[in-house]
Design a protein around this motif. Structure first.
Motif, PDB file in Angstrom:
ATOM      1  N   ARG A   8      -4.776   4.627  -4.406  1.00 24.01           N
ATOM      2  CA  ARG A   8      -3.340   4.447  -4.174  1.00 24.01           C
ATOM      3  C   ARG A   8      -2.873   5.165  -2.914  1.00 24.01           C
ATOM      4  O   ARG A   8      -1.981   4.686  -2.210  1.00 24.01           O
ATOM      5  N   GLU A   9      -3.470   6.305  -2.633  1.00 27.64           N
ATOM      6  CA  GLU A   9      -3.065   7.081  -1.463  1.00 27.64           C
ATOM      7  C   GLU A   9      -3.280   6.314  -0.158  1.00 27.64           C
ATOM      8  O   GLU A   9      -2.673   6.646   0.866  1.00 27.64           O
ATOM      9  N   HIS A  10      -4.153   5.319  -0.187  1.00 31.45           N
ATOM     10  CA  HIS A  10      -4.442   4.538   1.020  1.00 31.45           C
ATOM     11  C   HIS A  10      -3.558   3.298   1.152  1.00 31.45           C
ATOM     12  O   HIS A  10      -3.604   2.622   2.176  1.00 31.45           O
ATOM     13  N   CYS A  11      -2.785   2.995   0.108  1.00 35.03           N
ATOM     14  CA  CYS A  11      -1.953   1.787   0.140  1.00 35.03           C
ATOM     15  C   CYS A  11      -0.801   1.931   1.130  1.00 35.03           C
ATOM     16  O   CYS A  11      -0.352   3.039   1.433  1.00 35.03           O
ATOM     17  N   ARG A  12      -0.324   0.805   1.608  1.00 34.63           N
ATOM     18  CA  ARG A  12       0.869   0.779   2.440  1.00 34.63           C
ATOM     19  C   ARG A  12       2.078   0.477   1.554  1.00 34.63           C
ATOM     20  O   ARG A  12       1.987  -0.366   0.656  1.00 34.63           O
ATOM     21  N   ASN A  13       3.166   1.159   1.822  1.00 38.63           N
ATOM     22  CA  ASN A  13       4.399   0.954   1.051  1.00 38.63           C
ATOM     23  C   ASN A  13       4.184   1.155  -0.449  1.00 38.63           C
ATOM     24  O   ASN A  13       4.873   0.548  -1.272  1.00 38.63           O
ATOM     25  N   GLY A  14       3.201   1.988  -0.790  1.00 36.80           N
ATOM     26  CA  GLY A  14       2.995   2.339  -2.185  1.00 36.80           C
ATOM     27  C   GLY A  14       2.122   1.403  -2.994  1.00 36.80           C
ATOM     28  O   GLY A  14       1.571   1.800  -4.020  1.00 36.80           O
ATOM     29  N   PHE A  15       1.980   0.134  -2.534  1.00 37.39           N
ATOM     30  CA  PHE A  15       1.212  -0.797  -3.362  1.00 37.39           C
ATOM     31  C   PHE A  15       0.457  -1.857  -2.564  1.00 37.39           C
ATOM     32  O   PHE A  15      -0.343  -2.607  -3.137  1.00 37.39           O
ATOM     33  N   GLU A  16       0.657  -1.944  -1.265  1.00 36.33           N
ATOM     34  CA  GLU A  16       0.003  -2.989  -0.487  1.00 36.33           C
ATOM     35  C   GLU A  16      -1.428  -2.581  -0.120  1.00 36.33           C
ATOM     36  O   GLU A  16      -1.646  -1.564   0.534  1.00 36.33           O
ATOM     37  N   LYS A  17      -2.385  -3.406  -0.537  1.00 37.41           N
ATOM     38  CA  LYS A  17      -3.779  -3.161  -0.186  1.00 37.41           C
ATOM     39  C   LYS A  17      -4.096  -3.828   1.153  1.00 37.41           C
ATOM     40  O   LYS A  17      -3.412  -4.759   1.573  1.00 37.41           O
ATOM     41  N   HIS A  18      -5.154  -3.356   1.801  1.00 39.46           N
ATOM     42  CA  HIS A  18      -5.488  -3.839   3.149  1.00 39.46           C
ATOM     43  C   HIS A  18      -6.998  -3.774   3.350  1.00 39.46           C
ATOM     44  O   HIS A  18      -7.734  -3.313   2.463  1.00 39.46           O
ATOM     45  N   LEU A  19      -7.448  -4.207   4.519  1.00 38.15           N
ATOM     46  CA  LEU A  19      -8.884  -4.272   4.808  1.00 38.15           C
ATOM     47  C   LEU A  19      -9.339  -3.241   5.829  1.00 38.15           C
ATOM     48  O   LEU A  19     -10.394  -3.407   6.451  1.00 38.15           O
ATOM     49  N   ASP A  20      -8.586  -2.167   5.995  1.00 34.67           N
ATOM     50  CA  ASP A  20      -8.933  -1.186   7.021  1.00 34.67           C
ATOM     51  C   ASP A  20     -10.339  -0.618   6.858  1.00 34.67           C
ATOM     52  O   ASP A  20     -10.977  -0.241   7.843  1.00 34.67           O
ATOM     53  N   MET A  21     -10.827  -0.524   5.621  1.00 32.66           N
ATOM     54  CA  MET A  21     -12.150   0.073   5.416  1.00 32.66           C
ATOM     55  C   MET A  21     -13.281  -0.922   5.680  1.00 32.66           C
ATOM     56  O   MET A  21     -14.449  -0.522   5.763  1.00 32.66           O
ATOM     57  N   VAL A  22     -12.960  -2.207   5.822  1.00 29.13           N
ATOM     58  CA  VAL A  22     -13.968  -3.215   6.146  1.00 29.13           C
ATOM     59  C   VAL A  22     -14.113  -3.295   7.662  1.00 29.13           C
ATOM     60  O   VAL A  22     -13.112  -3.427   8.369  1.00 29.13           O
TER      61      VAL A  22
END
Length: 204
Positions: free
Chosen positions: A113-127
């Motif tokens: 959760r700490e990595h989410c944007r705006n509290g809940f948006e998931k993303h592909l930054d780690m890919v």
């Protein structure tokens, strides 16, 4: 003689949600009796129920049937990632349960959760950037990926059937005794992901 397609050097990316996709987690206080791990034995003979004394609540965590087989079957085709709305400590514990040898998920392949944007948006930054056009997401909630999908039109979103075994079978859990879980979602999803993977490797 024709054999299976040769595995390319660069694997595809598979991003996995945790809660209600791979496991179902509930507070232990929801049950007045103690759930016994030996009552939740999977097809492989191992228990599918673990307990965790989290910082807020003690919880029961029920692994979805076939989870260990699912991960082992797909590791040769995909680089595996975890992205959960749970906090880092919880995600770290789940990782220790499903990947005790630390051979499936790298540290940089796990997000909470700490990595989410705006509290809940998931993303592909780690890919890695070079692999984002070859990425599949498996999640029971696809709305958390809307922004990522807009930024990456080739992202393949696969909706998992929501897994809530301990809630939907609470009466059976309270009665005690061995409990059978007939959820075969991950087994079916393995076949689907392997077909998708082959298409991504060889679009023709």
């Amino acid at each position: 003689s024709s054999g299976p397609p040769a595995v390319p050097r660069r694997k595809l990316a598979l991003v996995l949600d945790i809660d209600c996709t791979l496991v179902h987690t509930v507070p232990q206080k929801n049950f007045f009796n103690v759930l016994r791990p030996e009552h939740f034995e999977g097809e492989d003979g191992q228990t599918e129920l673990v307990s965790w004394d989290g910082p807020k609540d003690a919880v029961y965590i029920k692994l979805r049937p076939g989870l260990r087989t699912f991960l082992q079957a797909l590791r040769h085709m995909f680089d595996l990632y975890l992205f959960s709305l749970g906090d880092a400590e919880y995600v770290s514990f789940i990782r220790s349960v499903i990947d005790p040898q630390q051979e499936l998920f790298r540290d940089e392949s796990v997000a909470s959760r700490e990595h989410c944007r705006n509290g809940f948006e998931k993303h592909l930054d780690m890919v890695p950037q070079a692999n984002r056009h070859r990425t599949i997401v498996l999640d029971d909630r696809l709305n958390v990926w809307e922004s990522a999908a807009q930024n990456n039109r080739s992202l393949y979103l696969l909706k998992a059937d929501r897994y809530n075994f301990l809630d939907s079978n609470k009466k059976e859990c309270l009665h005690g005794g061995a409990i059978k879980d007939y959820d075969w979602c991950l087994e079916a999803t393995t076949d689907h992901l392997e077909r998708l993977g082959r298409k991504m490797w060889d679009p023709e």
